[in-house]
Design an enzyme around this catalytic site. Structure first.
Site, PDB file in Angstrom:
ATOM      1  N   CYS A  23       0.841  -1.202   0.000  1.00  0.00           N
ATOM      2  CA  CYS A  23       0.000   0.000   0.000  1.00  0.00           C
ATOM      3  C   CYS A  23       0.881   1.259   0.000  1.00  0.00           C
ATOM      4  O   CYS A  23       1.838   1.349  -0.780  1.00  0.00           O
ATOM      5  CB  CYS A  23      -0.956  -0.043   1.181  1.00  0.00           C
ATOM      6  SG  CYS A  23      -2.367   1.071   1.073  1.00  0.00           S
ATOM      7  N   VAL A  24       0.645   2.193   0.900  1.00  0.00           N
ATOM      8  CA  VAL A  24       1.374   3.452   0.878  1.00  0.00           C
ATOM      9  C   VAL A  24       2.776   3.324   1.469  1.00  0.00           C
ATOM     10  O   VAL A  24       3.494   4.326   1.585  1.00  0.00           O
ATOM     11  CB  VAL A  24       0.594   4.578   1.580  1.00  0.00           C
ATOM     12  CG1 VAL A  24      -0.722   4.827   0.859  1.00  0.00           C
ATOM     13  CG2 VAL A  24       0.337   4.252   3.036  1.00  0.00           C
TER      14      VAL A  24
END
Length: 327
Positions: A115-116
């Site tokens: 993800c981030v």
């Protein structure tokens, strides 16, 4: 018996819970399905046995402090955390975590972000001159903050050498399954996927989101209802003229409103929706290309070929070979 692969997962305040537990569960099931300890997972944080509160409010206990991680690492996994800004999610980049990742990454056989977490890898200089992905909602931020990174917001995951980057939330499972497949083979990874009741073959090149999800809800309910209509009637006449008539607007006014609300033209939106439908049929059925073209609203095999080449740069046959989900 082969030595267990050491997997170190970074944890820090407000980390996304599934980004940590998802891959850990995949590796645990790989151990069970292989009948041996193929992976040994460690959670690393600021303190040894420190409690870290995740974004879900669930607390995790670390196994080792950042400063205590030494020796070789098989797989370093870096999840992410977000803050909510005025315009939506903003990836949080903790400089202590960045410094630690930069220091231990050289000792890892491979590095993966979830993800981030890609923003942390980028800040650590690990994505320069590489193609990378992240959650679609922060892809623009990643590109703006790190112009040396080739950001592709669409795929579920991307491999660039020994660095892997994954998209958001449940895509962590797809990424971890791909890592298991690389280490222990497709058959073992498929067994793990069956235990998780997920598809193994949702491979990296597939899209993070469907066409309706690729743009947020509009300010006009009638446009949102029209997008739903398009998705449900791909085989119908969806020309700009037909859609404008359905909206009781002139074609010119409709085209202007649609672009203003969705960021694209009616024709481009309809084609993207039909290509998405074709991709699903290619992935999940053995239908002849004529039936795929008809079922997706593209009409002819020639149009199917042309649209797939334009949208995703491949042919229907090549796409099916890569992404066909075994029944």
């Amino acid at each position: 018996m082969a030595e267990a692969r050491r997997v170190v997962i970074a944890v820090f305040p407000d980390v996304d819970l599934l980004d940590v537990t998802g891959p850990a569960e995949v590796f645990a099931l790989a151990n069970r399905e292989s009948g041996r300890t193929a992976y040994r997972v460690e959670l690393a944080g600021r303190e040894t046995a420190g409690a870290v509160t995740t974004s879900a409010g669930v607390r995790l206990l670390t196994d080792v402090a950042f400063g205590e991680v030494s020796g070789s690492i098989d797989t370093l996994i870096v999840p992410g955390a977000v803050d909510i800004g005025d315009s939506g999610p903003v990836a949080r980049v903790d400089q202590d975590v960045v410094a630690w990742v930069a220091s231990v990454a050289p000792s890892a056989r491979r590095v993966a972000s979830v993800c981030v977490g890609a923003h942390i890898l980028a800040a650590a200089g690990l994505l320069d001159d590489k193609t990378a992905t992240t959650h679609w909602s922060t892809a623009a931020q990643l590109a703006a903050d790190h112009p040396a990174v080739r950001v592709d917001p669409d795929p579920i995951f991307v491999r660039s050498g020994n660095v892997w980057t994954g998209a958001g939330i449940s895509a962590c499972m797809d990424l971890a399954l791909a890592l298991v497949a690389e280490d222990l083979g497709e058959e073992l990874a498929l067994a793990v996927a069956r235990q998780l009741v997920v598809y193994l073959k949702r491979q990296g090149g597939q899209s993070q989101f469907s066409v309706p999800l690729s743009s947020p809800p509009t300010t006009r309910r009638d446009i949102d209802e029209l997008r739903a209509y398009i998705a449900e009637h791909l085989g119908d006449d969806l020309s700009a003229a037909a859609l404008a008539a359905r909206m009781c607007l002139s074609e010119r006014h409709f085209a202007r409103v649609f672009r203003q609300e969705t960021g694209t033209t009616p024709g481009a939106y309809v084609e993207a929706a039909r290509v998405e439908a074709a991709r699903r049929l290619l992935e999940s059925t053995d239908q002849p290309l004529e039936e795929v073209a008809a079922g997706s609203g593209l009409g002819s095999v020639e149009t199917l070929h042309r649209a797939l080449r334009k949208q995703i740069g491949t042919t229907p046959a090549a796409y099916r070979r890569r992404f066909r989900i075994a029944g």
